[in-house]
Design an enzyme around this catalytic site. Structure first.
Site, PDB file in Angstrom:
ATOM      1  N   PRO A  93       0.210 -17.413 -34.708  1.00  0.00           N
ATOM      2  CA  PRO A  93       0.843 -17.518 -36.029  1.00  0.00           C
ATOM      3  C   PRO A  93       0.424 -16.347 -36.921  1.00  0.00           C
ATOM      4  O   PRO A  93      -0.726 -15.909 -36.857  1.00  0.00           O
ATOM      5  CB  PRO A  93       0.321 -18.846 -36.581  1.00  0.00           C
ATOM      6  N   LEU A  98      -5.925 -15.495 -37.422  1.00  0.00           N
ATOM      7  CA  LEU A  98      -6.146 -15.438 -35.971  1.00  0.00           C
ATOM      8  C   LEU A  98      -5.914 -14.034 -35.401  1.00  0.00           C
ATOM      9  O   LEU A  98      -5.860 -13.860 -34.178  1.00  0.00           O
ATOM     10  CB  LEU A  98      -5.274 -16.468 -35.247  1.00  0.00           C
ATOM     11  N   SER A 100      -3.230 -11.859 -35.786  1.00  0.00           N
ATOM     12  CA  SER A 100      -1.900 -11.572 -35.226  1.00  0.00           C
ATOM     13  C   SER A 100      -1.533 -10.089 -35.346  1.00  0.00           C
ATOM     14  O   SER A 100      -0.920  -9.526 -34.432  1.00  0.00           O
ATOM     15  CB  SER A 100      -0.830 -12.427 -35.902  1.00  0.00           C
ATOM     16  N   ASP A 144     -11.467  -7.826 -36.470  1.00  0.00           N
ATOM     17  CA  ASP A 144     -10.292  -8.334 -35.745  1.00  0.00           C
ATOM     18  C   ASP A 144      -9.962  -7.440 -34.557  1.00  0.00           C
ATOM     19  O   ASP A 144      -9.883  -7.903 -33.419  1.00  0.00           O
ATOM     20  CB  ASP A 144      -9.062  -8.367 -36.675  1.00  0.00           C
TER      21      ASP A 144
END
Ligand code: PMV
Length: 298
Positions: A93, A98, A100, A144
């Site tokens: 999502p 997370l 993306s 990330d």
């Protein structure tokens, strides 16, 4: 097909922007995939996430994807883009903590490397994805892209080499539950910065908590880890990056058997992670969340 995983931050988001350590793990089960498919017409981008299917030339200038593809063509001497569609399919999502954006960039780089037969080392890939993260996030710490590119649990400190961590938490015992609320990282990070003087002490406390989490992580002491996750969530509440929906999910997780739960990523939406003390407890907790109508991602 080229792909890249999602990631979750176990401890230390936001404070990591200011040089404190943080711990993140890849979520290899949820991925973004990218592939070239011939169309005989022109180079196109077909992405399920941005609901785009259009010629590359019509992609707005300055978007992360366009900048990345132009850079790949220049750096790897690709004179002409083929009459093919770059198909992007993602289970991750967007704007939910997370990773993306980093997964999209990493998957696209890998698809280009496969299609045009060039080699990109992990360090080169990490550097390229980080540059695009700056377009998405403004001032990213780099956690990330580093977690996603190396696809390994890491202890990350800005400006230092990441340390690979053995994280023996059984994967099925870490749940990821969505609030369904999109929350752009850049905005939340900017708000925390705007209140830096008031936030400095909280940020230092988060850093101390991350260091405290290392021995129980190695020992897989789930009770202690859960306690630290709750404390981390509380500190993030004090930073004002939580929200009612995240707090409700956190309370629900603790009431239904989790030893700890916290928001993950930028916050103000996105996802909660919850740690279950056993496989059976994880099974029950997932079912309780589903019964309540929550979207269980993992
Ligand atoms: O992109 P997100 O939502 O996973 O946030 C990344 C974590 C932050 O610490 C909030 C920002 C950063 O750059 O580290």
């Amino acid at each position: 097909m080229a792909s890249a995983s999602a990631k979750t931050i176990l401890f230390g988001e936001h404070a990591v922007v200011y040089g404190e350590p943080a711990i993140a793990v890849p979520l290899s089960e949820i991925r973004t995939r990218a592939d070239f498919v011939p169309n005989g017409e022109c180079f196109r981008i077909d992405s399920d996430k941005s609901e785009t299917d259009l010629p590359f030339s019509e992609l707005p200038d300055g978007t992360g994807l366009k900048v990345l593809i132009r850079w790949l063509c220049e750096a790897y001497h690709i004179p002409e883009l083929p009459k093919e569609t770059l198909t992007i399919r993602s289970d991750i999502p967007i704007a939910s903590g997370l990773g993306s954006g980093a997964a999209l960039s990493a998957a696209v780089c890998r698809a280009f490397a496969e299609r045009f037969g060039f080699n990109m080392s992990k360090d080169e890939l990490n550097a390229a994805v980080y540059e695009i993260e700056k377009i998405y996030h403004g001032n990213p710490s780099g956690i990330d892209n580093t977690t996603i590119v190396y696809e390994h649990p890491i202890l990350f400190t800005r400006g230092s080499d990441p340390q690979v961590l053995p994280i023996p938490i059984p994967r099925k015992q870490l749940l990821v539950i969505s609030t369904g609320i999109y929350s752009p990282t850049a905005e939340v990070v900017a708000d925390v910065r705007a209140h830096y003087p008031e936030n400095a002490e909280i940020i230092r406390s988060i850093g101390a908590l991350v260091r405290e989490a290392l021995p129980p992580l190695k020992a897989c002491d789930l009770e202690k880890l859960g306690e630290l996750m709750n404390e981390n969530h509380y500190l993030l509440q004090k930073l004002e990056v939580s929200c009612r929906e995240l707090d409700e999910l956190q309370t629900f997780a603790l009431r239904h058997g989790a030893v700890g739960a916290k928001l993950t990523g930028a916050g103000r939406g996105g996802n909660l992670i919850a740690l279950a003390p056993s496989y059976d407890a994880a099974y029950t907790l997932r079912n309780e969340f589903r019964r309540k109508g929550a979207h269980v991602i993992l």
